[in-house]
Design a protein around this motif. Structure first.
Motif, PDB file in Angstrom:
ATOM      1  N   SER A  43       0.690  -1.131  -0.157  1.00  0.00           N
ATOM      2  CA  SER A  43       0.053   0.148   0.010  1.00  0.00           C
ATOM      3  C   SER A  43       0.934   1.308  -0.004  1.00  0.00           C
ATOM      4  N   ALA A  44       2.027   1.107   0.599  1.00  0.00           N
ATOM      5  CA  ALA A  44       2.662   2.293   0.626  1.00  0.00           C
ATOM      6  C   ALA A  44       3.527   2.617  -0.784  1.00  0.00           C
ATOM      7  N   ILE A  45       3.681   1.770  -1.666  1.00  0.00           N
ATOM      8  CA  ILE A  45       4.367   1.999  -3.060  1.00  0.00           C
ATOM      9  C   ILE A  45       3.003   2.358  -3.729  1.00  0.00           C
ATOM     10  N   ALA A  46       1.916   1.979  -3.535  1.00  0.00           N
ATOM     11  CA  ALA A  46       0.756   2.396  -4.160  1.00  0.00           C
ATOM     12  C   ALA A  46       0.529   3.378  -4.053  1.00  0.00           C
ATOM     13  N   LEU A  47       0.520   4.104  -2.814  1.00  0.00           N
ATOM     14  CA  LEU A  47       0.246   5.389  -2.286  1.00  0.00           C
ATOM     15  C   LEU A  47       1.227   6.429  -2.848  1.00  0.00           C
ATOM     16  N   LEU A  48       2.245   5.811  -3.270  1.00  0.00           N
ATOM     17  CA  LEU A  48       3.413   7.036  -3.575  1.00  0.00           C
ATOM     18  C   LEU A  48       3.099   7.081  -5.128  1.00  0.00           C
ATOM     19  N   LEU A  49       2.495   6.162  -5.940  1.00  0.00           N
ATOM     20  CA  LEU A  49       2.600   6.029  -7.264  1.00  0.00           C
ATOM     21  C   LEU A  49       2.403   7.444  -7.930  1.00  0.00           C
ATOM     22  N   PRO A  50       1.464   8.046  -7.492  1.00  0.00           N
ATOM     23  CA  PRO A  50       0.884   9.434  -8.060  1.00  0.00           C
ATOM     24  C   PRO A  50       1.905  10.289  -7.728  1.00  0.00           C
ATOM     25  N   PHE A  51       2.698  10.571  -6.904  1.00  0.00           N
ATOM     26  CA  PHE A  51       3.701  11.328  -6.478  1.00  0.00           C
ATOM     27  C   PHE A  51       5.037  11.149  -7.282  1.00  0.00           C
ATOM     28  N   SER A  52       4.971  10.050  -8.131  1.00  0.00           N
ATOM     29  CA  SER A  52       6.199   9.981  -9.019  1.00  0.00           C
ATOM     30  C   SER A  52       5.912  10.348 -10.323  1.00  0.00           C
ATOM     31  N   TYR A  53       4.802  10.691 -10.702  1.00  0.00           N
ATOM     32  CA  TYR A  53       4.519  11.232 -11.962  1.00  0.00           C
ATOM     33  C   TYR A  53       5.374  12.256 -12.481  1.00  0.00           C
ATOM     34  N   GLY A  54       5.835  13.214 -11.644  1.00  0.00           N
ATOM     35  CA  GLY A  54       6.600  14.405 -12.455  1.00  0.00           C
ATOM     36  C   GLY A  54       8.108  13.883 -12.180  1.00  0.00           C
ATOM     37  N   MET A  55       8.389  12.675 -11.726  1.00  0.00           N
ATOM     38  CA  MET A  55       9.843  12.394 -11.398  1.00  0.00           C
ATOM     39  C   MET A  55      10.248  11.496 -12.831  1.00  0.00           C
ATOM     40  N   ASP A  56      11.689  11.521 -12.996  1.00  0.00           N
ATOM     41  CA  ASP A  56      12.217  10.901 -14.099  1.00  0.00           C
ATOM     42  C   ASP A  56      12.091   9.480 -13.631  1.00  0.00           C
ATOM     43  N   GLY A 328       3.051  -9.850  -4.124  1.00  0.00           N
ATOM     44  CA  GLY A 328       2.132  -8.464  -4.053  1.00  0.00           C
ATOM     45  C   GLY A 328       2.978  -7.408  -4.273  1.00  0.00           C
ATOM     46  N   ALA A 329       4.246  -7.419  -3.598  1.00  0.00           N
ATOM     47  CA  ALA A 329       4.952  -6.104  -3.776  1.00  0.00           C
ATOM     48  C   ALA A 329       5.728  -5.961  -5.061  1.00  0.00           C
ATOM     49  N   THR A 330       6.184  -6.906  -5.515  1.00  0.00           N
ATOM     50  CA  THR A 330       6.794  -6.816  -7.010  1.00  0.00           C
ATOM     51  C   THR A 330       5.627  -6.676  -8.105  1.00  0.00           C
ATOM     52  N   ALA A 331       4.253  -6.976  -7.797  1.00  0.00           N
ATOM     53  CA  ALA A 331       3.159  -6.927  -8.808  1.00  0.00           C
ATOM     54  C   ALA A 331       2.993  -5.526  -8.534  1.00  0.00           C
ATOM     55  N   ILE A 332       2.937  -4.509  -7.474  1.00  0.00           N
ATOM     56  CA  ILE A 332       2.916  -3.312  -7.487  1.00  0.00           C
ATOM     57  C   ILE A 332       3.874  -2.328  -7.984  1.00  0.00           C
ATOM     58  N   LEU A 333       5.198  -3.087  -7.581  1.00  0.00           N
ATOM     59  CA  LEU A 333       6.216  -2.420  -8.663  1.00  0.00           C
ATOM     60  C   LEU A 333       6.011  -2.524 -10.039  1.00  0.00           C
ATOM     61  N   LEU A 334       5.600  -3.727 -10.609  1.00  0.00           N
ATOM     62  CA  LEU A 334       5.215  -3.501 -11.820  1.00  0.00           C
ATOM     63  C   LEU A 334       4.389  -2.407 -12.487  1.00  0.00           C
ATOM     64  N   SER A 335       3.323  -2.201 -11.485  1.00  0.00           N
ATOM     65  CA  SER A 335       2.532  -1.211 -11.632  1.00  0.00           C
ATOM     66  C   SER A 335       3.106   0.163 -11.963  1.00  0.00           C
ATOM     67  N   GLY A 336       4.294   0.409 -11.097  1.00  0.00           N
ATOM     68  CA  GLY A 336       5.234   1.605 -11.140  1.00  0.00           C
ATOM     69  C   GLY A 336       5.915   1.554 -12.371  1.00  0.00           C
ATOM     70  N   PHE A 337       6.511   0.497 -13.006  1.00  0.00           N
ATOM     71  CA  PHE A 337       6.982   0.460 -14.242  1.00  0.00           C
ATOM     72  C   PHE A 337       6.288   0.843 -15.320  1.00  0.00           C
ATOM     73  N   MET A 338       4.966   0.395 -15.337  1.00  0.00           N
ATOM     74  CA  MET A 338       3.945   0.641 -16.226  1.00  0.00           C
ATOM     75  C   MET A 338       3.667   2.042 -16.261  1.00  0.00           C
ATOM     76  N   ILE A 339       3.500   2.665 -15.253  1.00  0.00           N
ATOM     77  CA  ILE A 339       3.033   4.108 -15.022  1.00  0.00           C
ATOM     78  C   ILE A 339       3.951   4.946 -15.850  1.00  0.00           C
ATOM     79  N   HIS A 340       5.258   4.535 -15.830  1.00  0.00           N
ATOM     80  CA  HIS A 340       6.238   5.437 -16.449  1.00  0.00           C
ATOM     81  C   HIS A 340       6.565   4.770 -17.812  1.00  0.00           C
ATOM     82  N   GLY A 341       5.889   4.131 -18.454  1.00  0.00           N
ATOM     83  CA  GLY A 341       5.976   3.575 -19.844  1.00  0.00           C
ATOM     84  C   GLY A 341       6.944   2.573 -19.886  1.00  0.00           C
ATOM     85  N   ILE A 342       7.391   2.004 -19.150  1.00  0.00           N
ATOM     86  CA  ILE A 342       8.453   0.859 -19.121  1.00  0.00           C
ATOM     87  C   ILE A 342       7.882  -0.595 -18.867  1.00  0.00           C
TER      88      ILE A 342
END
Lengths: 505, 139
Positions: A43-56, A328-342
């Motif tokens: 949930s912490a990674i999921a929570l911080l996903l929106p904060f990473s939009y502006g990041m490289d 679960g944690a790597t699944a949400i990490l995958l979501s982080g990759f996808m959000i950044h188009g990777i």
């Protein structure tokens, strides 16, 4: 030598100030997540996903990875000090860590746990560095039948290894697959189970589901839990020195835990938790003082804490080289990759080498940072533990809901987060582990694509799958697990029947 | 009891899903269509939920669960639903301020001034963070 050169190139990427800052932020947030009970890594990674939009993208992924392994580093603090595990992987640390604290050796237990985590984390990272590239290279030859076999066997193993009931975990995984079929079918373009709601066409967002099941679910659990306020001992920096005997007894368990953790981490499921239990069992068996276990044996802290940190690096291998998350944690990490188009997977190493090697190098740096930052800051973390949950949880709830809204600017997402939050609370209460549901949701499309395309390739002859060596090997593993399960059930059933017969006569 | 209710809910859910899955063509093994996986998954879920229910009815084990304050849970859920209802009408700042204050009180935070000030400052900080830093268009 090639690997070393590529790793050095990765170091040059990870020491760019912005990436270094992300790494430091990630490991600090991760430690906080580990220290504070009631806040989960997913949930912490999921929570911080929106904060990473502006990041490289590289910086964002370095931060998320930092949160992931940092949380396991911090998880032991609460286990040792207040007998409440900050993370599921630190449950076993309570057994000997807390009794050590009661004997006035909390500082030594914390230090051994941190050093063990560092050593084992490094062992895991070496394994990741050496194994991920050849596996990704091999995966280039994978076709739909191989991906289907991997996804299917991954789900079977996951159901067996979650630690709760196999039947419940299997049901959760299948429900995850069912949820993954909602939305536009990528093969035919048909809308499935959307009932005319356009927003459902894009399917269920993984982060929304994770924020609900883990985030709001955990908040509800923490806020409604009836318990007494724990007494938190104070720990000073000078208390952190272990004695010579404690050192000598810890060093072998640290290395053994590191190796066990890495091997278990390659399997699907909550590897960090399982490896810590296996390591504890091993240390008790090999210890010269087995009678001390449960009463403050330092090996019981060193081994499991090393194992759960090493497992983290191993769980990154299938994600980075195959693009398949098995926890679960790597699944949400995958979501982080996808959000950044990777898209992680075999092509990541060749198409984005700077990101791949930068991420791995940052994990080495993060591991050192965790040791350097965390030990002197242990007093601060102890103070943070005194933050009352009735203040913390409402604030986390608002950040979760706002974060969920900001992903798609959708009110429907907020309704889903609330719904899955209530479901997550109830599921945890009755012993259903929500992680397989998340994995089912992620692996569902892969499973469907692999099966349908594989069947088309094989002209509908499913047995052709087992004529392909890789698919056959993977499927055989799944078959062995199912047969073993059936055999165990049958033996238990038979023994029970015999017992009843004996009692009758 | 809750466990049996949840399993029953899954059974009903699987049946409903399987019923809706009939709308999509199953296809053949040589040419699977969009209803192929939904039918297989729905049927597997149905089977697993049935097995689970059967097992739960046969088992006499009683697990001692951790105590939960159900009244508090009800109050939190009412607050959550109320927040979703007023978010669009009242706007993010006002709705979050009311929701936070309500949650602090529902979680037994003592006094009135401290929760009020904390709710006001936190909602303002979240509003600024999401609107100006993250550029999110909040309601």
């Amino acid at each position: 030598m090639d690997v070393l050169n590529l790793l050095l190139q990765g170091v040059s990427v990870s020491i760019i100030p912005s990436n270094l800052l992300s790494c430091t932020t990630g490991v600090l947030i991760g430690t906080l997540v580990g220290v504070l009970p009631g806040i989960d890594t997913v949930s912490a990674i999921a929570l911080l996903l929106p904060f990473s939009y502006g990041m490289d993208s590289t910086a964002a992924l370095i931060m998320f990875a930092g949160i992931y392994y940092g949380s396991k580093f911090g998880g032991s603090t609460t286990s040792i000090l207040i007998n409440v595990p900050g993370e599921a992987a630190s449950v076993v640390t309570c057994l000997d860590g807390y009794p050590m604290g009661q004997k006035g050796r909390a500082g030594a237990a914390l230090a051994i746990s941190a050093i063990g985590s560092f050593i084992a984390g490094t062992i895991g990272l070496i394994g990741l560095t050496l194994l991920a590239p050849p596996l990704a290279q091999a995966a280039l030859a994978f076709g739909p039948p191989e991906y289907f076999s991997l996804a299917l066997v991954g789900l079977i193993l996951l159901s067996k290894l979650t630690g709760t009931s196999t039947l419940k975990s299997a049901l959760m995984a299948v429900i995850g697959i069912m949820l993954s079929t909602i939305g536009l079918d990528s093969l035919s373009g048909i809308s499935r189970f959307t009932f005319g709601i356009d927003e459902l066409d894009r399917g269920f967002d993984l982060s929304i589901l994770a924020m609900g099941l883990f985030g709001i679910g955990e908040i509800l659990t923490a806020m409604t839990h009836v318990d007494a306020k724990p007494n938190i001992p104070s720990v000073r920096f000078r208390d952190l020195y272990p004695t010579k005997e404690e050192w000598q007894r810890s060093i072998t368990p640290m290395f053994r835990g590191g190796i066990v953790g890495f091997l278990v981490g390659l399997l699907p499921g909550p590897a960090a938790t399982i490896s810590s239990f296996i390591s504890y069992g091993l240390e008790k068996r090999y210890s010269k003082h087995p009678e001390e276990f449960g009463h403050g044996a330092i090996e019981g802290v060193a081994g499991p804490e090393a194992a759960n940190n090493s497992a983290i690096s191993a769980t990154m291998i299938p994600l980075l080289s195959l693009g398949l998350p098995f926890c679960g944690a790597t699944a949400i990490l995958l979501s982080g990759f996808m959000i950044h188009g990777i898209t992680p997977g075999p092509s990541l190493i060749t198409e984005r080498p700077e990101l791949f090697w930068g991420l791995i190098a940052s994990m080495y740096i993060g591991n050192v940072l965790l040791l350097v930052i965390n030990l002197p800051l242990i007093g601060v973390f102890v103070q943070l533990l005194k933050t009352p949950l009735n203040i913390l949880m409402p604030l986390v709830a608002v950040v979760t809901l706002t974060g969920a809204y900001s992903i798609n600017n959708s009110m429907l997402d907020l309704i889903w987060v609330t719904f899955f939050g209530i479901l997550g609370f109830l599921l945890q209460r009755v012993g259903f582990e929500p992680s397989p549901l998340i994995i089912g949701l992620v692996l569902g499309p892969e499973l469907e694509r692999g099966l349908t395309q594989g069947l088309i390739i094989c002209n509908g002859n499913i047995w052709t799958f087992i004529t392909r060596p890789i698919a056959a090997t993977i499927l055989s593993l799944g078959a062995i697990v199912i047969l073993y399960n059936f055999f165990t059930w049958f033996t238990k059933f038979n023994n029970k029947r015999k017992e009843l017969d004996t009692n009758r006569y | 009891m809750t466990e049996k209710m949840i399993s029953l809910l899954f059974l009903i859910g699987s049946l409903t899903y399987l019923y809706w899955a009939q709308e999509f063509t199953f296809g053949t093994l040589g040419s699977p269509k969009s209803g192929f996986i939904p039918n297989l998954a729905g049927f597997t879920a149905l089977l697993l939920s049935l097995l689970l229910i059967l097992r739960q009815f046969r088992s006499k084990k009683y697990k001692n669960k951790e105590a939960v304050d159900w009244t508090k849970l009800l109050f939190i859920l009412i607050g959550l639903v109320f927040y979703l209802l007023i978010l669009n009408m009242a706007g993010y700042f006002v709705a979050t301020f009311i929701f936070l204050f309500y949650l602090f009180k529902a979680a037994d935070t003592s006094g009135w001034c401290f929760p009020l000030v904390l709710s006001f400052c936190s909602s303002a900080a979240f509003h600024l963070l999401f609107t100006y830093y993250l550029k999110v268009a909040l309601p």
